[in-house]
Scaffold this active site. Sequence first.
Site, PDB file in Angstrom:
ATOM      1  N   TYR A  26       0.888  -1.181   0.000  1.00 19.03           N
ATOM      2  CA  TYR A  26       0.000   0.000   0.000  1.00 19.03           C
ATOM      3  C   TYR A  26       0.914   1.215   0.000  1.00 19.03           C
ATOM      4  O   TYR A  26       0.940   1.944   0.977  1.00 19.03           O
ATOM      5  CB  TYR A  26      -0.898  -0.021   1.243  1.00 19.03           C
ATOM      6  CG  TYR A  26      -2.118   0.840   1.135  1.00 19.03           C
ATOM      7  CD1 TYR A  26      -3.377   0.284   0.964  1.00 19.03           C
ATOM      8  CD2 TYR A  26      -2.008   2.231   1.190  1.00 19.03           C
ATOM      9  CE1 TYR A  26      -4.493   1.082   0.868  1.00 19.03           C
ATOM     10  CE2 TYR A  26      -3.123   3.025   1.090  1.00 19.03           C
ATOM     11  CZ  TYR A  26      -4.356   2.449   0.934  1.00 19.03           C
ATOM     12  OH  TYR A  26      -5.475   3.247   0.840  1.00 19.03           O
ATOM     13  N   ASN A 104     -12.533  -0.189  -1.588  1.00 20.23           N
ATOM     14  CA  ASN A 104     -11.591  -0.454  -0.496  1.00 20.23           C
ATOM     15  C   ASN A 104     -12.274  -0.950   0.775  1.00 20.23           C
ATOM     16  O   ASN A 104     -11.603  -1.181   1.778  1.00 20.23           O
ATOM     17  CB  ASN A 104     -10.780   0.799  -0.174  1.00 20.23           C
ATOM     18  CG  ASN A 104      -9.692   1.043  -1.202  1.00 20.23           C
ATOM     19  OD1 ASN A 104      -9.566   0.276  -2.153  1.00 20.23           O
ATOM     20  ND2 ASN A 104      -8.906   2.086  -1.001  1.00 20.23           N
TER      21      ASN A 104
ATOM     22  N   GLN B  54      -6.913   7.649   8.420  1.00 20.54           N
ATOM     23  CA  GLN B  54      -6.705   7.403   6.992  1.00 20.54           C
ATOM     24  C   GLN B  54      -7.186   5.997   6.670  1.00 20.54           C
ATOM     25  O   GLN B  54      -6.981   5.072   7.462  1.00 20.54           O
ATOM     26  CB  GLN B  54      -5.209   7.515   6.624  1.00 20.54           C
ATOM     27  CG  GLN B  54      -4.724   8.944   6.432  1.00 20.54           C
ATOM     28  CD  GLN B  54      -4.436   9.645   7.739  1.00 20.54           C
ATOM     29  OE1 GLN B  54      -4.384   9.020   8.783  1.00 20.54           O
ATOM     30  NE2 GLN B  54      -4.240  10.950   7.698  1.00 20.54           N
ATOM     31  N   GLU B  55      -7.778   5.828   5.488  1.00 23.51           N
ATOM     32  CA  GLU B  55      -8.377   4.539   5.155  1.00 23.51           C
ATOM     33  C   GLU B  55      -7.374   3.393   5.168  1.00 23.51           C
ATOM     34  O   GLU B  55      -7.729   2.252   5.398  1.00 23.51           O
ATOM     35  CB  GLU B  55      -9.035   4.618   3.777  1.00 23.51           C
ATOM     36  CG  GLU B  55      -8.037   4.885   2.662  1.00 23.51           C
ATOM     37  CD  GLU B  55      -8.686   4.812   1.289  1.00 23.51           C
ATOM     38  OE1 GLU B  55      -9.720   5.448   1.109  1.00 23.51           O
ATOM     39  OE2 GLU B  55      -8.144   4.104   0.433  1.00 23.51           O
ATOM     40  N   SER B  56      -6.108   3.719   4.925  1.00 21.08           N
ATOM     41  CA  SER B  56      -5.083   2.681   4.875  1.00 21.08           C
ATOM     42  C   SER B  56      -4.924   1.948   6.200  1.00 21.08           C
ATOM     43  O   SER B  56      -4.298   0.902   6.255  1.00 21.08           O
ATOM     44  CB  SER B  56      -3.754   3.325   4.493  1.00 21.08           C
ATOM     45  OG  SER B  56      -3.506   4.449   5.322  1.00 21.08           O
TER      46      SER B  56
END
Lengths: 311, 266
Positions: A26, A104, B54-56
């Site tokens: 990522y 996502n 944060q989406e991560s």
Amino acid sequence: MGKVMTTADAIQKFVADGEFLFIGGYICRPPFAAIHEIIRQKKRDLTITRSNAADDFDMLIGAGCVKRFIGTFISLGLYGLARCYRRSIEKGIPHKIELEEYTNLSLPLMLMAGALGMPFVPVKDMVGTDLMNIKSFMGDNKYKMIKSPFDGSPVMLVPALRPDVAIIHVQQADEDGNAQMWGIGGDCKWGANAARKVIVSCERIVSRETIGKDPSRTIVPSFKVVAVTEEPFGAHPGYTPGFYDADLSYGYLYKEASNTVEGFQAFLDEWVFGQKDRTEYVNHYIQKFGYAQYKKLQAKFDYGYPVSYAY
Amino acid sequence: MSNHPDNYIKPELMACCGAREIKDGDIVVVGTGFPAMSANIARYTHAPDAMLMQESGVFDARPARPALSVGDPCLNPGAAMIGGLTDVMGMFLQGGWVDVGFLAGSQIDKYGNINTTVIGDYEQPKSRLPGSGGANPIGSLARRVLIIALHNARTLTEKVDFITTPGYLDGPGARERWGLPPDTGPQVIITNKAVMRFDKETKEAYLESYHPGTTVDEVVKLTPWELKVSEDVHETEPPRAEEIRVIREVIDPHRMIQIYEKRGYV
């Protein structure tokens, strides 16, 4: 049988044409050493998946390795749209890949379902949008709408994914494959555990004793792992927390090169086909850009409080 | 310095408009650029207890420089929690904890539907864009979605070529029919010319305020749908001195926000 081997051997032994690969990362920890090896070995007709794909997926697509992509998003981040991907979809160069699009939220949950042995999983997103109207190779099995058996409300179900192989890059692993990762996870843990076999690329191989000092960091246990490859700087130009920073100037180089088919080919010739393995790649990098630039990317140390599991 | 210094640039004004939508204690999913800027302005001014993720997989990051992506290395050290996508997008967003999400897009329509997938026909695209990523789930599930856009007839459009992310879909009741959580959806479209808010009944975006230097007429002319104008339409409040100070001294001393001027946010 020993699992420690070169990346070339791991890809040759465990990745076959036509297989379904989860490739972790990522921006954080893309397994670039393995990506380059897949391209060098000219693997074909692969199905690849991950949430938020980037330059590594773009490169595989441009190199003609990919038939199908189960994805959510692909770009070069700071440097905009993914050039090879666009050429594939818009112009069929080198060929038009088939595309199944999720989000996502839904894609990581499909990998989670695969890892947990669940046949499918309900998701709350995607409904009402055009993502429902585009179906490619998964056809009507892309998703199903049902009425909840509990309260009758509309629910979308998406299928579990079970990749043939997962390839991940982590900070450290032992020789049996117990793989330890820290920092931004993306969908790496679920993707790796959804797969039937896992190739672990790592910055350093450590002892089983070292793994046991902080076992909560292990994201994949040894019994799922078929190969362990030690590839320092193996995620470059992505980053690995605690080891090195993202290389934005190299990212720019790739963007410029991949603007054209010829530029992309020249990039592959120089950085992939022109290098036997990751060691040569790193040497080439240092030769070309200088040790100072290489050194600048290396992380400083900033250890936290050491953990103790004693009782 | 006066209360409203006049040496600001348009992206700073837009970032402040975003910040003012954030309430103290809000849980905010941010990307990079404007969203991170807005959320941080809010944190340093009226909303010190707003929490960013944060989406991560990162919660309450303490980056030493503005992050260039939601996976940026600078988000790792100092964060309160790091997991993965199923943590932030699953446990927190789908779990119903997220108050505010920020989105942008290549096309946005009057119902706040967003296209980040394709310009032209899906099968024969004029331009293939990155895709949903986290946008669709944020637009589906965050309580209040703030949309950032360029105010021109290419970005704003009567009908998007592809609905990647749901606004109010085809109008009142549509989100409910699809089972999206109650009381969610877009709140405002913040452009380089105006702030448009969504009507509670019709779900259409209407003109709430126009930025200094433009007029109601100009904004209406630049908007490709028949833009309704609020009865108490007014000029947008420019950045306050304190907001400007926070932007320039704390959040973005290297003035990375200026890149948005080059991208047309003027």
